[in-house]
Motif scaffolding. Structure first.
Motif, PDB file in Angstrom:
ATOM      1  N   PHE A 115       0.932  -1.184   0.037  1.00 54.62           N
ATOM      2  CA  PHE A 115      -0.094  -0.081  -0.229  1.00 54.62           C
ATOM      3  C   PHE A 115       0.846   1.416  -0.022  1.00 54.62           C
ATOM      4  O   PHE A 115       1.974   1.259   0.171  1.00 54.62           O
ATOM      5  N   HIS A 116       0.362   2.445  -0.311  1.00 55.13           N
ATOM      6  CA  HIS A 116       0.949   3.816  -0.370  1.00 55.13           C
ATOM      7  C   HIS A 116       1.297   3.793   1.376  1.00 55.13           C
ATOM      8  O   HIS A 116       0.688   3.347   2.116  1.00 55.13           O
ATOM      9  N   ASN A 117       2.139   4.942   1.571  1.00 53.28           N
ATOM     10  CA  ASN A 117       2.397   5.279   2.826  1.00 53.28           C
ATOM     11  C   ASN A 117       2.271   6.658   3.195  1.00 53.28           C
ATOM     12  O   ASN A 117       3.164   7.454   3.487  1.00 53.28           O
ATOM     13  N   VAL A 124      -7.872   3.160   0.609  1.00 50.85           N
ATOM     14  CA  VAL A 124      -7.318   1.880   1.010  1.00 50.85           C
ATOM     15  C   VAL A 124      -7.223   0.741   0.164  1.00 50.85           C
ATOM     16  O   VAL A 124      -7.224  -0.319   0.546  1.00 50.85           O
ATOM     17  N   LEU A 125      -7.073   0.963  -1.197  1.00 52.60           N
ATOM     18  CA  LEU A 125      -6.751   0.241  -2.044  1.00 52.60           C
ATOM     19  C   LEU A 125      -5.298   0.201  -2.207  1.00 52.60           C
ATOM     20  O   LEU A 125      -4.577   0.861  -2.080  1.00 52.60           O
ATOM     21  N   PRO A 126      -4.540  -1.079  -2.708  1.00 54.77           N
ATOM     22  CA  PRO A 126      -3.146  -1.385  -2.720  1.00 54.77           C
ATOM     23  C   PRO A 126      -2.643  -0.483  -3.832  1.00 54.77           C
ATOM     24  O   PRO A 126      -3.295  -0.173  -4.598  1.00 54.77           O
ATOM     25  N   ALA A 127      -1.272  -0.517  -3.944  1.00 50.54           N
ATOM     26  CA  ALA A 127      -0.367  -0.175  -4.900  1.00 50.54           C
ATOM     27  C   ALA A 127       0.609  -1.084  -5.456  1.00 50.54           C
ATOM     28  O   ALA A 127       1.906  -0.772  -5.089  1.00 50.54           O
ATOM     29  N   ASP A 128       0.131  -2.100  -5.808  1.00 48.19           N
ATOM     30  CA  ASP A 128       1.092  -3.182  -6.212  1.00 48.19           C
ATOM     31  C   ASP A 128       0.696  -3.865  -7.618  1.00 48.19           C
ATOM     32  O   ASP A 128      -0.299  -3.431  -8.321  1.00 48.19           O
ATOM     33  N   VAL A 129       1.482  -4.878  -8.018  1.00 48.60           N
ATOM     34  CA  VAL A 129       1.264  -5.555  -9.275  1.00 48.60           C
ATOM     35  C   VAL A 129      -0.053  -6.084  -9.525  1.00 48.60           C
ATOM     36  O   VAL A 129      -0.903  -5.771 -10.646  1.00 48.60           O
TER      37      VAL A 129
END
Length: 372
Positions: A115-117, A124-129
């Motif tokens: 996730f973002h920091n 609340v959504l991730p930041a990944d592949v």
């Protein structure tokens, strides 16, 4: 599943702080009407685009789909919830990913997702592949939902050199990439707070990515873009920040330019019992987190109250898990969205990972049965 597109035009002859308001022109669009895609996806995705368009035209389901109900007005103060789940209100309001990333200072980890920091962001959504992949699917589905890549009347501008276009909250840059490919004479910019989502689109010669948080103000000068595109930021903008968001989008738009906004209806029609629990519980969690879960309904009024020009509204509805290829893709998108929201909603619902997975799985099957 309803989606609303709102088109704003910045006035040529009034100051930004005193925009004149025009009447709203409302068009109701059903995605199953077989509308031609007038500003299509670029050739790199021609096969998918053509096959989906052909299937939409061949499926006789126009009368079965429930279009978004433009006359239904809801708000977080009076929406009745049918969910029997008791929510962890503190988790809904305060949740943050659990672990700091050991290598990347700009990221945090939770439930094996990155996730973002950015503490001041409610997103609340991730930041990944995995989230990159989901957003690519969502982009394809929504482009076909509205029958085109954009609705702004800017064709005369973007076919000539010098036009500047911006994609706000671009994620992996799917929309910006397709626009830059289809209109190579344009200078296309894209901005997102999660740099990790950018997905190789920056290799195009006419596209430029920037890292920035809309809530802090966009890193661009006034009157800079001919057109601005913003889609699905409901989970990232607090309810009390939407007026600022609208003013910021207009600030960077040239007089006479356009802003296009697309937001989803969090209410899904014709859902089963498990799907209803998830939809209602998620809605309540978003409200507790300070988000405007009814921005689909509230956005036009927010725009008008700000004294801005609302050129038109378009509505489109999507099948989930039925109705051909686009319904299958939309079902996959929502299933992946559930997985992306799992670290957050699992805590809010006080469920184990296994219990949450079963609720998502049962909900997906119900969409097919109930023709959501």
């Amino acid at each position: 599943m309803g989606n609303k597109l709102v088109l704003i035009k910045r006035s040529n002859n009034t100051p930004q702080s005193a925009m004149s308001t025009k009447k709203i022109i409302t068009e109701t669009t059903n995605m199953f009407s077989g509308v031609e895609i007038t500003n299509p996806l670029p050739s790199s995705e021609t096969v998918d685009s053509n096959s989906l368009t052909a299937e939409l035209k061949s499926n006789e389901i126009a009368n079965e789909a429930s279009p978004a109900q433009s006359s239904l007005i809801l708000n977080s103060e009076n929406k009745s919830l049918t969910s029997s789940m008791k929510l962890n209100e503190k988790a809904a309001e305060k949740w943050q990913p659990q672990y700091a990333h050991m290598i990347r200072p700009d990221a945090r980890l939770d439930n094996l997702r990155r996730f973002h920091n950015i503490e001041q962001s409610p997103y609340v959504l991730p930041a990944d592949v995995e989230e990159q992949d989901r957003l690519e699917i969502q982009h394809l589905v929504l482009t076909h939902c509205f029958g085109r890549l954009f609705h702004m009347p800017i064709e005369d501008i973007i076919t000539k050199p010098g036009a500047r276009i911006l994609d706000v909250g671009c994620g992996p840059g799917s929309w910006a990439r397709d626009f830059a490919t289809a209109y190579p004479l344009c200078e296309v910019h894209a901005v997102d707070m999660a740099k990790t989502l950018f997905n190789g689109a920056e290799t195009l010669p006419n596209i430029f990515f920037a890292e920035g948080n809309l809530l802090d103000g966009l890193p661009f000068p006034d009157n800079h873009f001919d057109a601005v595109f913003q889609r699905y930021l409901m989970l990232g903008i607090p309810k009390d920040k939407w007026d600022f968001t609208i003013s910021e989008l207009l600030r960077i738009t040239k007089p006479g330019g356009f802003v296009e906004c697309i937001e989803p209806n969090t209410k899904i029609e014709q859902v089963g019992p498990n799907g209803q629990k998830l939809v209602d519980g998620a809605y309540q969690a978003y409200v507790l987190r300070g988000l405007d879960a009814d921005i689909y309904f509230n956005l036009p009024d927010r725009i008008k109250k700000s004294g801005l020009n609302v050129e038109s509204q378009n509505f489109a509805s999507l099948p989930i898990g039925w109705g051909g290829k686009v319904g299958e893709l939309n079902s996959l998108n929502l299933k992946m969205a559930g997985e992306s929201l799992k670290p957050f909603l699992m805590k809010v619902f006080d469920l184990t990972g296994q219990e949450f997975d079963k609720m998502i799985s049962d909900g997906v099957e119900e969409h097919k049965t109930y023709k959501s």
